[in-house]
Design a protein around this motif. Structure first.
Motif, PDB file in Angstrom:
ATOM      1  N   ASP A 255       0.827  -1.205   0.000  1.00  0.00           N
ATOM      2  CA  ASP A 255       0.000   0.000   0.000  1.00  0.00           C
ATOM      3  C   ASP A 255       0.862   1.256   0.000  1.00  0.00           C
ATOM      4  N   TYR A 256       1.939   1.174  -0.755  1.00  0.00           N
ATOM      5  CA  TYR A 256       2.806   2.334  -1.016  1.00  0.00           C
ATOM      6  C   TYR A 256       3.518   2.871   0.214  1.00  0.00           C
ATOM      7  N   ASP A 257       4.015   1.945   1.018  1.00  0.00           N
ATOM      8  CA  ASP A 257       4.964   2.299   2.059  1.00  0.00           C
ATOM      9  C   ASP A 257       6.325   2.360   1.337  1.00  0.00           C
ATOM     10  N   LEU A 258       6.840   3.566   1.104  1.00  0.00           N
ATOM     11  CA  LEU A 258       8.033   3.688   0.254  1.00  0.00           C
ATOM     12  C   LEU A 258       9.230   2.911   0.800  1.00  0.00           C
ATOM     13  N   SER A 259       9.254   2.662   2.109  1.00  0.00           N
ATOM     14  CA  SER A 259      10.379   1.904   2.651  1.00  0.00           C
ATOM     15  C   SER A 259      10.301   0.433   2.230  1.00  0.00           C
TER      16      SER A 259
ATOM     17  N   LEU B 201      17.385   4.082   1.996  1.00  0.00           N
ATOM     18  CA  LEU B 201      17.663   3.611   3.357  1.00  0.00           C
ATOM     19  C   LEU B 201      19.060   2.982   3.445  1.00  0.00           C
TER      20      LEU B 201
ATOM     21  N   HIS C  89      -2.229   3.823   7.488  1.00  0.00           N
ATOM     22  CA  HIS C  89      -1.535   4.438   6.355  1.00  0.00           C
ATOM     23  C   HIS C  89      -0.898   5.768   6.750  1.00  0.00           C
TER      24      HIS C  89
ATOM     25  N   PHE D  84       2.665   7.140   8.377  1.00  0.00           N
ATOM     26  CA  PHE D  84       4.027   6.735   8.710  1.00  0.00           C
ATOM     27  C   PHE D  84       4.731   7.838   9.477  1.00  0.00           C
TER      28      PHE D  84
ATOM     29  N   GLU E 173      10.488   4.957   7.812  1.00  0.00           N
ATOM     30  CA  GLU E 173       9.365   5.161   6.885  1.00  0.00           C
ATOM     31  C   GLU E 173       9.436   6.543   6.241  1.00  0.00           C
TER      32      GLU E 173
ATOM     33  N   ASN F 276      -0.185   7.946  -3.846  1.00  0.00           N
ATOM     34  CA  ASN F 276       0.065   6.689  -4.560  1.00  0.00           C
ATOM     35  C   ASN F 276      -1.099   5.704  -4.553  1.00  0.00           C
ATOM     36  N   ARG F 277      -1.897   5.735  -3.472  1.00  0.00           N
ATOM     37  CA  ARG F 277      -2.989   4.743  -3.427  1.00  0.00           C
ATOM     38  C   ARG F 277      -4.143   5.087  -4.366  1.00  0.00           C
TER      39      ARG F 277
END
Lengths: 414, 464
Positions: A34-38, A47, B14, B16, B21, B88-89
């Motif tokens: 779900d687009y957690d960039l990490s 990172l 959702h 972070f 993150e 992005n979602r």
């Protein structure tokens, strides 16, 4: 202290990134998270860069980087679109090695589930200590004990019924509880064998069927070979993938010694992961690893297949398409027995099945495989065919996927 | 309840805020590094965006909206305090109407994905920035992105019919609509295009689509002088020949493409000009030969034509990837390729190119020169070592001078990359050059009307 060589590798692997985001656009774990960039390719490189700077300047880091790197599928889709030649998969591999190195300042970031698997592999030669169960497919089959050619399953097909159940269990328990349980198992590896109780029976039947079909295809092609049965060890792929390089080196040497003591000269591999680890990783850690490694499809007599008209959607294994050299034999062989179609995300733009994350991040793996299934279903093929047990186990949610060995076996003349 | 808890009550998990993150959100494709946000929120619905903005408005929390994170001017990283909203979602194509020639897409849809979708309908969305693989609908609208095909189809602003926008106070408004024409008051849709996320948050876009060209042809000419390139393009324009693509590359860029993609170019060519025509099967040869005749007038080393789609695709990708090819030839990893981006009227191209090259030489700038010359857009792909203060100073000076050349020739300091943090002074230069600083004051007033608390993308586009 971190080994200077590792630090230099991390520097080299990350310093050219220009943060253009191209890698993100092809990374399967980014949308799946779900687009957690990490949990995406660019995030991993950024990172990695931050980790390098922290370790270089402070010798430690407060950033919890483990989930970012462990969730990488190592599919290498990213490197093919990177204008600067950066490989987020390689960055993840180096970072995992840093986390797991002896005396690492990131010791506390180790994953219990990973350590549990490593300990069990080191102790039993199988991630779940299930060597007896791993050999049961071969009951009643004849092997040539004097042959210098070895059919080496690497236990990969056999592990799928268990990893699938364990992944499902981990998803149900949640990460924290699963880590706690794994924390106990890692200190008491003898209990890991209990995992043998948790198998997906249908998957086991399917996997054993595939193994028997591979055996039959090879035999029909005139191949003679030995098989080590319960003595057959797992190749240690997880150790390498999870970054336990010191353990991997020790383990790989044990496996190579066994091959030598059995008089093996040539090894037939039957899955892309085992093939890759023997062909590309063993020579780096085992002196004079001079065995001939051959993939079973290369040994098949192609004249035995009946031309077929069925439209099949072929899901390529990442190891055969996104890494060099590209191995095209599965597609070529399938074409002898059916009309092969491939989804839009194929070849150098291949989309992983999500399988490599199944044990540590089952929900992520599920999400990736759902996306891949949608892509495969949008294709022209009526039946999905895979050429890797991990792909098979992850994509076969509705019992509608066929392993290449089973498909080929259905299309033998006569 | 603190801000993060409030955000979690809206967007659940959702949100972070852990260091690991946050780090990936500190960078975009520019050479700017953002400040650390209090949190990053990745909402999934316009309703969530609305609630988030209501909270941010009440708490006076600055917000940066982020799409594909491909901005070249630092528009998508945070400056100062605040949060980042990632879109992005919002990654779905909602509706496609071939009959009415529009597609409704969410802002997180990547441009190549949108075009893959439209291809199934025999249509396309023409704006094609080089970053189209990663760039999103929302980000490209906010930058008014251009690309290679802008020579014929214009930039993003020509392809946006309407949008749904969440205002800084949380109101959800509809601008424009699904019709190809309308005259219903101020054109707020156009105002949003190129606003770089400073006025509102796009949560849905209605985009005009077009049938894929029946066929294409290409004429390629190689020249020794930059003036010939400029004059050839001006002559094409004067004769009413509108190419779909009109691109030029200099020797440095050609060499890097040869090394990276294996494509060969004539040895003594200093500049390459690519002219694509899109037409019907019956007339493509005629149009192509007309374009080739023009190219031949200006002393080319060689002129070739082709209608082979495979051959054309290879070169299209090589041109689109010119930046990538140049990147692989960096001497040091601390070097970046900073992209200059100006535009002038086509008739001024020859002089602009000549003066730009002279300025590069004068300042000791190592740069490849490429451009979408069909619409007068020139890019200087400048090698710049971020850790070499002297070099960065010269690069910044060149950028200022490059902009000044554009202004002198009645062009603009930004053709398609936007202003962001990079070009705020250049924007002032541009309106100073026009003796129209009042225009900037008017923009600031508009910004205040839309966003009285100045919470959206603060510190970008307009100097306070």
């Amino acid at each position: 202290m971190i080994d200077a060589r590792l630090l230099e590798s991390l520097d080299n692997a990350t310093k050219d990134c220009i943060s253009c985001g191209f890698c993100e656009s092809v990374c399967p774990t980014l949308p799946a998270s779900d687009y957690d960039l990490s949990r995406g390719a660019r995030g991993r490189v950024l990172l990695g860069r931050a980790l390098y700077k922290d370790l270089k300047e402070k010798g430690a880091t407060e950033v919890n980087v483990a989930d970012s790197f462990y969730s990488c599928l190592d599919c290498f889709a990213c490197v093919h679109v990177c204008p600067a030649g950066v490989n987020a998969g390689e960055v993840s591999d180096i970072a995992k090695e840093i986390i797991t190195a002896t005396g690492s300042p990131l010791e506390s970031q180790k994953k219990n589930v990973a350590t549990m698997i490593v300990n069990s592999t080191m102790k039993y030669g199988n991630p779940l200590g299930l060597r007896k169960k791993a050999a049961s497919w071969s009951e009643g089959l004849e092997f040539d004990g004097s042959s210098k050619t070895l059919l080496y399953t690497g236990n990969m097909y056999q592990l799928m019924p268990f990893s699938k159940s364990m992944g499902a269990m981990k998803a149900k328990l949640g990460n924290r509880a699963a880590e706690r349980i794994a924390g106990y198992f890692k200190s008491h590896p003898q209990f890991i064998k209990l995992s043998g109780m948790f198998q997906d029976r249908t998957t086991r039947e399917e996997m054993e069927n595939s193994l028997r079909n591979i055996y039959a295809l090879l035999r029909k092609s005139g191949a003679d070979f030995n098989y080590l049965g319960e003595k057959e060890p797992y190749p240690g792929t997880f150790l390498y993938d999870l970054g336990y390089m010191e353990e991997f080196k020790e383990y790989a040497n044990t496996v190579a010694d066994l091959f030598r003591s059995e008089g093996v000269r040539r090894i037939i591999t039957i899955d892309p992961h085992t093939h890759n680890v023997l062909k590309n990783n063993y020579p780096g850690v085992v002196k004079n690893f001079d065995f001939e490694i051959v993939y079973y499809l290369d040994l098949l007599d192609n004249k035995m297949f009946e031309p077929g008209e069925e439209d099949i959607e072929y899901h390529e294994p990442c190891y055969f398409t996104l890494r060099e050299p590209v191995y095209r034999e599965p597609e070529k062989t399938l074409s002898l027995a059916g009309n092969v179609h491939k989804p839009r995300r194929s070849g150098k733009n291949n989309f992983c099945c999500g399988g490599p994350s199944e044990l540590l991040y089952p929900e992520l793996a599920h999400s990736v495989s759902e996306r891949r299934r949608e892509q495969l279903e949008a294709g022209r093929g009526r039946r999905v065919v895979t050429a890797c047990p991990i792909c098979y186990a992850n994509l076969n949610r509705d019992r509608d996927v066929t392993d290449i060995a089973n498909y080929l076996s259905e299309h033998i003349k006569g | 309840m603190d801000l993060k808890d409030e955000l979690r009550s809206i967007a659940g998990n959702h949100v972070f805020s852990a260091k690991e993150e946050i780090i990936p959100f500190l960078s975009d494709a520019s050479y700017f590094t953002g400040d650390e946000p209090i949190a990053v929120v990745v909402p999934g619905t316009a309703e969530e965006v609305s609630k988030i903005m209501a909270v941010c408005s009440r708490t006076e929390t600055p917000v940066v909206v982020r799409g594909g994170g491909t901005s070249l001017t630092g528009a998508s990283v945070l400056k100062g305090n605040g949060i980042v909203i990632s879109m992005n979602r919002f990654d779905h194509v909602l509706e496609t109407s071939v009959e009415d020639k529009y597609v409704v897409a969410e802002p997180g849809v990547r441009l190549d994905e949108l075009n893959y979708h439209l291809e199934q309908f025999g249509h396309f969305y023409p704006p094609d920035p080089a970053s189209s693989r990663a760039a999103t609908v929302g980000g490209s609208l906010s930058t008014n992105a251009g690309g290679l095909r802008a020579a014929m189809y214009g930039t993003t602003k020509n392809w946006v019919l309407g949008m749904e926008v969440v205002m800084p106070d949380g109101q959800v408004l509809q601008f424009g609509g699904k019709t190809l024409k309308r005259t219903s008051g101020y054109d707020l849709t156009s105002l949003m295009v190129g606003a770089e996320g400073t006025l509102g948050i796009i949560t849905k876009a209605i985009l005009k689509i077009w049938p894929l060209p029946e066929t294409k042809g290409r004429a390629v000419a190689y020249y020794k002088s930059i003036e010939s390139v400029g004059e050839a393009v001006s002559e094409l324009k004067r004769l009413g020949i509108t190419p779909m693509i009109a691109e030029f590359l200099d020797r440095l860029t050609m060499n890097s493409i040869t090394r990276n993609k294996g494509l060969k170019f004539p040895q003594d060519a200093e500049y390459m000009l690519i002219i694509d025509v899109a037409s019907t099967r019956e007339s493509v040869e005629r149009e192509l030969s007309g374009a080739a005749d023009v190219l031949k007038k200006f002393g080319p080393i060689e002129v070739t034509t082709t209608t082979d789609s495979g051959e054309m695709e290879v070169m299209y990708e090589a041109r689109k990837g010119a930046y990538a090819s140049l990147l692989t030839e960096r001497e040091r990893s601390t070097q970046r390729v900073v992209i200059g981006d100006i535009v002038v009227p086509a008739s001024k191209l020859a002089d602009t190119l000549k003066e730009s090259i002279e300025k590069m030489k004068e300042l000791g700038i190592h740069s490849g020169l490429v451009g979408h010359v069909g619409d007068g857009n020139i890019h200087a792909n400048i090698y710049a070592d971020l850790e070499d203060e002297d070099e960065m100073e010269r690069v910044e000076k060149f950028q200022r001078e490059f902009g000044a050349i554009a202004i002198r020739h009645q062009g603009s300091v930004s053709a398609e990359h936007g202003i962001g943090m990079e070009k705020m002074d250049l924007l002032i230069d541009e309106f100073e050059g026009k003796h129209s600083l009042g225009t900037l004051e008017l923009m600031k007033k508009i910004k205040r009307v839309f966003d009285p608390g100045d919470i959206l993308n603060r510190g970008k586009l307009l100097r306070r």
